[in-house]
Design an enzyme around this catalytic site. Sequence first.
Site, PDB file in Angstrom:
ATOM      1  N   LYS A 102       0.857  -1.195   0.000  1.00  0.00           N
ATOM      2  CA  LYS A 102       0.000   0.000   0.000  1.00  0.00           C
ATOM      3  C   LYS A 102       0.891   1.243   0.000  1.00  0.00           C
ATOM      4  O   LYS A 102       1.919   1.284   0.691  1.00  0.00           O
ATOM      5  CB  LYS A 102      -0.896  -0.010   1.246  1.00  0.00           C
ATOM      6  CG  LYS A 102      -1.937   1.100   1.276  1.00  0.00           C
ATOM      7  CD  LYS A 102      -2.876   0.963   2.469  1.00  0.00           C
ATOM      8  CE  LYS A 102      -3.942   2.053   2.482  1.00  0.00           C
ATOM      9  NZ  LYS A 102      -4.906   1.888   3.569  1.00  0.00           N
ATOM     10  N   SER A 131      -9.584   1.819   2.548  1.00  0.00           N
ATOM     11  CA  SER A 131      -8.727   2.566   1.656  1.00  0.00           C
ATOM     12  C   SER A 131      -7.687   1.697   0.961  1.00  0.00           C
ATOM     13  O   SER A 131      -7.052   2.163   0.029  1.00  0.00           O
ATOM     14  CB  SER A 131      -8.036   3.681   2.437  1.00  0.00           C
ATOM     15  OG  SER A 131      -7.246   3.142   3.477  1.00  0.00           O
ATOM     16  N   SER A 158      -9.896  -0.413   6.872  1.00  0.00           N
ATOM     17  CA  SER A 158      -9.330  -0.326   5.526  1.00  0.00           C
ATOM     18  C   SER A 158      -8.645  -1.580   5.019  1.00  0.00           C
ATOM     19  O   SER A 158      -8.162  -1.603   3.893  1.00  0.00           O
ATOM     20  CB  SER A 158      -8.344   0.840   5.445  1.00  0.00           C
ATOM     21  OG  SER A 158      -9.046   2.040   5.567  1.00  0.00           O
TER      22      SER A 158
END
Lengths: 480, 483
Positions: free
Chosen positions: A74, A151, A176
Amino acid sequence: MTSIVQQVALFQQGASIEEHTRAVLAETREINEHYHYFTALCEKEALARAQFLERLSAKEKASLSLLGVPLTVKDALCVKGIESTAGSRILKGYRPPFNATAVQKCIDAGAVVIGKTSQDEFGFGGFSVNVGLGYQVPKNPFDPDVSTGGSSGGCAGFTQKTTFPHLSLAESTGGSIVEPASFCGVAGLCPTYGRVSRYGLIDYANTLDKIGPMAKTIDEAALLMDVIAGPDEKDGTTLREPCTVQNAAGKGVKGLRIGVVKEAFGEATDSVVAETVWRSIHVLEAAGARYEECSLPLTGAYGVPTYYILATCEASTNLAKLCGLRYGMQEELSGTFNDYFTAVRSNNFGAEAKRRIMLGTFARMVGFRDAFYIKALKARQLITNEYLSLFKKYDVLITPTAPVLPPSFAHLKKLTPLQHYMLDILTVGPNLAGLPHLNVPVGMHNGLPVGALLMGTHCAESTLVQAGACLEKNSKNEKK
Amino acid sequence: MKPSTPSFTTDVVIGLEIHVQLDTKTKLFCSCPTKPVATKQNAEDVPNTRCCPTCLGFPGSKPVANKKAIDYALKLCLALGCSISETLVFSRKSYFYPDLSKNYQITQYELPLGTSGAVMLSTGKKIGLTRVHLEEDPASLVHPDSIERSAFVLIDYNRSGIPLCEIVTNPELASPEEARDFMKQLNAIFEYLDIFNADTCVVKADANISIKESGYIRSEVKNITGFKEIERALFYEVQRQNAAVAAGEKLVQDTRGWDAAKGITIRLRKKETEEDYGYILDTDIPVIDVTPEWIAQIKKQVPELPAEKVHKFVTTHKIPEEDALVLAQEKLLAEMFEKVAEKIDPILAAKWLRRELLRVMNMTKQTFKDLLIDEHHLIELLELVSTKQITDRTAQKMLEELIVKPFSPKAYVKEHGLGAVSDAGIIEQYCKEAIAENPGVLADYKSGNEKAFHFLVGVVMKKSKGKAVPNEVNSILKSLISH
Ligand SMILES: [Zn+2]
């Protein structure tokens, strides 16, 4: 499909890591073109790494549990020398001089980092539609008009989409990891707060941020979990307890006590979602677990506001350093330093980032601090206590991961910010309490995945893996 | 704005916020060194060479608390008689300034490590302390030219993250002189605790000052560096406020800066509202329990402090309080005195250490840390003095040499024939010569001029090369003249 363990074994027996990596990169490029899962690809570095691993002796290769495994990270996690922006234009050009501890541990275990995955800017969102200025929104692998969830949307979408074995390092503040995992039909494990070092994570909210694995299966998520967990002298909040979850998968669920949180199956939850998760509860029951309905009234009532106050207060101080002076985006120097950094922030933060900075700054100012920030700290303690009292009776709590099926981009456009925030209702609770939680894909509806959320008490990751693996195995027939 | 509360009884009211740099090897939240590291290329400190992602505030970096710094702060709190907080928590103080790498400073807000301690002035007056807490220093701004004229400013992050202890007093100091005395007492405590290095560490102060004539409207003077400057700045500010009131001006609460070069304070801004720092907890640093065991362990490391030393010197060594105050001010001096006083009459030892040793050290610009002689040298020297084997004058001269290049005083006296002349026959011989050589002076003395007598004593001392014992000379001379 080949599993991670099988792939690693192939490399250890002499299969070419370089050749495999070249194929992986070609497929990745192809997927990314259509689905926008990456903020940065690092093909050159990945190939160099593959070549290095290839040259290792058989003995050295034998000790690496992630030998040659393609890893995506990420964008909020620092990878040395690779642009790491947490999905924000204001950090464009920031190439960290160090690896996040979790990333370093994967590299040390033989993984090959192939790129940074897209996300909501700084993690501010649940649908990966709040990407930073200049970034593209990732698309759901099952339907390009639908959200990946957020996210960690890039991590989740790509993990589902690849035909090759692959692992991803995701991050969660309020859900997330599990929510995008649910929307993309993969396993996502959000560990106990402090299990994985946050060193090298571009902060969203320090008391809530967790790094965790995403993988095609529960087993593989557990494998990655064991690699990244453990104490770190660079992060004072890491726990000392050892973490071994990998072997929990085969244990079965006989005698496991399961609490079904009834608020999560109310009106606000889609009936198809509720039905699918109920089916999985019966799957667990059939495998030997016992269940009972239980209630989390405080969490239901105060979870979302408490989460948003604390998360935005912390975020607003974390983002203060981003002012175009020391790293990332810089602009033409003009005016006083006040004029300069105001312009940099105005031009480079996205709308949601600005909204959360304002909210957080407001809630910690004199006159409001006691009414918001301090009160939220107290509410958080009550919520944590509420969970812990349930864990005296149950080993695992279960709810849907999201109250709805993955929404379309068109639908999301119609929601107000508050409606967006309310969709986090099922995941903010365990995040506020620092509890481990796991998304297990348990079914499909209209071609879109449904996920069940398993929650455990602090450091009970292995119980979640135990239950999750059982569920995964027995829900297989219903998938896709 | 809170109305000022003129409940004070003194004419001048001063409160100080002192920032003292703790003498640790590494910074407060990372392992970067606090002091310059000499390299082959550079003996000097090179800007931005002692920093890492954490002290630069890089995204992804995290602070980790330095145990040693907490130990030092705890030691200081205990020495100042503070109540100690049961837990140590850090907060973020948010504000924007180019020298602040994260745009927030990690400090203590909710629960300072120490509260309600006190420092005793040399007059015996107690100055209460509101709080003592730990915090990190920002970087330093380097203006290539003067502040007004520089087109740009350079930032050196070597200071970023240096551990500081902030000590906040109650507004109980009644004059700049008291403030100086306070700083002197505080400095002595720092020295005793061995947590502060006068050569490399910096003391900075912010001062609140108000006077009765204005109704105690206070000014805050920021960033005064160094002990001497604090008194100077306060003195200036009191004068300025007095003059302003005398000229019929109405004072307003403001924040001022101290310009040491010009010796004046300058208004920075009117202080109408408290700045809002939006404090929240810095949860990257876990809550640290300050356990009774930890406190007990640090307490053991707190030595006998200056005030206790003074008390002991006066009551058990029976030396004058005035001497005791001077001796106790410096830890090494006090310790040396204690060792010497075991062997030598404490009153004599006190006199020699306080007056002569300090005088000679002042001449050679030596500090206690680089002093070459030790208590053995002094004991030997003072034994010679107390048994009258050498005169005070000889001892003084020897001390001056001893301090530059140590030697054994006894052997030296023997070797150089410096032994005091107390043989009455020899002294009488010198006296007779002196009288015979100066008939005019004798006449003067006889007509009542006392000074003439001292002149004769001087002549005798010269003849003996300073080795005659003055008392002997006096009595022999007197008896010769009165015949
Ligand atoms: Zn550092």
